[in-house]
Enzyme design. Structure first.
Site, mmCIF file in Angstrom:
data_model
loop_
_atom_site.group_PDB
_atom_site.id
_atom_site.type_symbol
_atom_site.label_atom_id
_atom_site.label_comp_id
_atom_site.label_asym_id
_atom_site.label_seq_id
_atom_site.Cartn_x
_atom_site.Cartn_y
_atom_site.Cartn_z
ATOM 1 N N GLY A 170 4.384 13.939 0.563
ATOM 2 C CA GLY A 170 5.800 13.784 0.281
ATOM 3 C C GLY A 170 6.095 12.651 -0.674
ATOM 4 C CG MET A 171 5.318 7.862 -1.486
ATOM 5 S SD MET A 171 7.083 7.541 -1.698
ATOM 6 C CE MET A 171 7.562 7.261 0.008
ATOM 7 C CB VAL A 219 -4.249 11.309 -4.250
ATOM 8 C CG1 VAL A 219 -5.475 10.429 -4.464
ATOM 9 C CG2 VAL A 219 -3.269 10.619 -3.304
ATOM 10 C CG ASP A 229 1.805 9.325 8.806
ATOM 11 O OD1 ASP A 229 1.898 10.107 9.785
ATOM 12 O OD2 ASP A 229 1.786 9.718 7.623
#
Length: 466
Positions: A22-23, A26, A136
Site C-alpha cells: 500500500g505504501m 520494492v 505489522d
C-alpha cells in the site's frame, strides 16, 4: 515518468520489481558507484500528493536507518529524484516466511519455527529498546535468507515512535487483519505487547500450519481476534512441548495485560523450552514494570502515552543455528520414573527369589530345580495352575511329558502321560521338572517346545509305564 527496469534513480539502476504494498513498491537495483545489489523502495505515485504519506514513508527510512541489527533490514541511502521518494536498503536473497508457509513442498519443523521466532525476537528487542513499535509483524514482513537461513524483519511502514504520535489518529486501525492485536482493532494505542501478540500468531501458524484467526472475510477475521480463543497448540500438534504451548497461549491472549510485556519476559520462558545462544542475551535486560515498556490502555477513555526508550541490547556471537528443544519431562518426572524402575527391579528380584515356592510348594520343597515357561505378555503365573503340563527329566535319562494328576503321594508324583496312559514316579528318581503353562503356545516357548516335540516323538515310539 514511469518506473520500469533499467530506470535510473540517482546512483541506482532498477533491475526488476520484487514486490509492492500500500505504501510503495520494492525493486531490485544496482548501486553503480559501489557496485553492489540493493533493494529500492519507492513511494507509490498516488501517495506523493499527501504530505502525511510522504512523512510516514520518510519515517520508515529514518527508523530503519537508526537501527543496526543482523535481524533487521539495513538502510543505505534515502532521497528524492524527479519527484520520486525512495530509500535504498539491504538486498536479501531469499523468500518471505509467507511464501515458505504457503509452499506445500516445504515443512517447518519445531526447531526451525523457534529459530525464526527467536531471531525476530532479537530484532524486535532492538526495535523496542529504541522506543519503536513495529505494529505489522506478519510472515510477509519476515525474510528468510537462502544462504544461512537468517530471519530478517522488514517493512517498518506502520512502525511508530514515541516522538511521532501525531501521525496516527487515536481510534484508527492500522495493521494486517490476520495478525493484528485486539487493542489495535479497537483503536487503542499499540504497545510492545501488540508486536508480541502478532509474533505469537506467526509462531502458532508455523507450528500448526494454519492461522487460527483467518476467516472468510476481513471483518470476520477481525472479530475472531477479539472474541476467539484458539485451541492450545498441544491439542492441534500433540508433540508440541506443553511449556511451549503455554507460551504461545500467553503470547496471543486477547487481553494485553495477560500477555508478555517485553521480549525479555518472553525469552525467559522460552529458555525453559529450548537452548539458543541468543535467548540468554535477551533475558539480561532488567524486568521493569509494564508501564515503562508499554502505553497504558484505559478502556473508558482512548488515550496515548509516551513510550520511554530504553538502553539497547548489544548482541554478540550472532548465530543462525536452530535451538535445542528440551525434553517434555521435568526433573521431578525423571526422578519418579527412575524411582519406579528401582522399585520394580527390587520387587522382581524378590519375586524371582521366591518364585518356585509360589508356584508349586509341594514340588519345590524337595529341592528339585524348576523352570517355568510362560507365553509372551504374561507377567504373572497364577499360584494355582489347573492341570499344568510338566516335563520330567529322570535320573536314568528318560524324559516324561504329561499332566500332574493328584499331586504328590508317598514321595511319588502321579502323571497323566501324553498321548495316553498314566504312571507314578518316585521323587528320588526325578532329576528336574519343567512346568509348562497349559495354554502356552509352542511357538512362544521355543525351548520347551523343542523338548516337548522330542518327548512326543519318543512317546509315540515307546509307551510310558511306571
Amino acid at each position: 515518468m514511469s518506473i520500469v527496469p533499467g530506470f535510473n534513480l540517482g546512483k541506482f539502476t532498477l533491475e526488476s520489481q520484487l514486490g509492492g504494498g500500500g505504501m510503495g513498491s520494492v525493486y531490485k537495483a544496482r548501486d553503480r558507484k559501489l557496485g553492489r545489489t540493493v533493494a529500492i523502495k519507492i513511494l507509490n505515485a498516488q501517495l506523493e500528493c499527501n504530505l502525511e504519506n510522504i512523512e510516514r514513508f520518510e519515517r520508515e527510512a529514518r527508523t530503519l536507518a537508526s537501527l543496526s541489527h543482523p535481524n533487521l533490514m539495513h538502510v543505505y541511502d534515502v532521497g528524492t529524484e524527479d519527484g520520486n521518494h525512495y530509500f535504498a536498503m539491504e538486498y536479501i536473497e531469499g523468500a518471505t516466511l509467507n511464501q515458505i508457509i504457503a509452499d506445500p513442498t516445504q515443512t517447518i519443523s519445531q526447531e526451525e519455527a523457534l529459530r525464526v521466532t527467536i531471531e525476530i525476537m532479537a530484532g524486535l528487542s532492538k526495535v523496542h529498546h529504541s522506543g519503536i513499535v513495529h505494529r505489522d509483524i506478519k510472515p510477509a514482513n519476515i525474510m528468510i535468507e537462502h544462504s544461512d537461513g537468517r530471519a530478517v524483519l522488514v517493512d517498518f511502514g506502520l512502525s511508530k515512535s514515541a516522538t511521532d504520535s501525531g501521525l496516527t489518529s487515536v481510534g484508527s486501525i492500522l495493521g494486517t487483519p490476520d495478525y493484528i492485536a485486539p487493542e489495535q482493532i479497537e483503536g487503542f494505542e499499540a504497545g510492545y505487547y501488540s508486536d508480541i501478540y502478532s509474533l505469537g500468531v506467526v509462531l502458532y501458524e508455523m507450528l500448526s500450519g494454519e492461522n487460527p484467526f483467518t476467516r472468510n472475510s476481513s471483518m470476520q477475521t477481525i472479530r475472531a481476534h477479539c472474541s476467539y480463543n484458539p485451541p492450545p497448540l498441544k491439542k492441534i500438534v500433540p508433540n508440541t512441548p506443553k511449556a511451549l504451548s503455554k507460551i504461545v497461549e500467553k503470547m496471543i491472549s486477547t487481553s494485553p495485560e495477560d500477555r508478555y510485556q517485553s521480549i525479555a519476559h518472553l525469552a525467559t520462558d522460552l529458555l525453559k523450552v529450548c537452548d539458543h545462544p541468543i535467548l540468554p542475551q535477551l533475558t539480561r535486560e532488567h524486568h521493569r514494570p509494564s508501564t515503562t515498556h508499554n502505553p497504558t490502555i484505559n478502556y473508558s477513555k482512548k488515550m496515548e502515552k509516551v513510550i520511554t526508550p530504553e538502553k539497547p541490547t548489544t548482541f554478540t556471537n550472532y548465530t543462525s543455528e536452530p535451538p535445542k528443544i528440551r525434553s517434555n519431562f521435568s526433573f521431578l518426572q525423571y526422578f519418579i520414573i527412575g524411582l519406579s524402575i528401582i522399585v520394580i527391579g527390587l520387587l522382581a528380584i524378590l519375586y524371582i527369589k521366591n518364585y518356585p515356592n509360589s508356584i508349586k510348594p509341594e514340588l519345590a520343597k524337595y529341592g528339585l530345580p524348576i523352570v517355568t515357561y510362560m507365553p509372551e505378555g504374561v507377567t504373572k503365573i497364577p499360584e494355582k495352575v489347573s492341570n499344568p503340563s510338566i516335563i520330567m527329566q529322570l535320573k536314568n535319562g528318560e524324559r516324561i511329558w504329561g499332566r500332574v494328576l493328584d499331586g504328590i503321594h508317598t514321595n511319588k508324583i502321579a502323571v497323566g502321560l501324553f498321548p495316553s496312559g498314566q504312571a507314578e514316579y518316585p521323587i528320588d528318581s526325578i532329576q528336574a521338572i519343567i512346568i509348562v503353562d497349559s495354554e502356552a503356545l509352542v511357538d512362544k516357548v521355543p525351548e520347551a517346545g523343542k523338548l516337548i516335540k522330542t518327548i512326543y516323538s519318543d512317546i509315540n515310539e515307546k509307551p510310558q509305564t511306571e
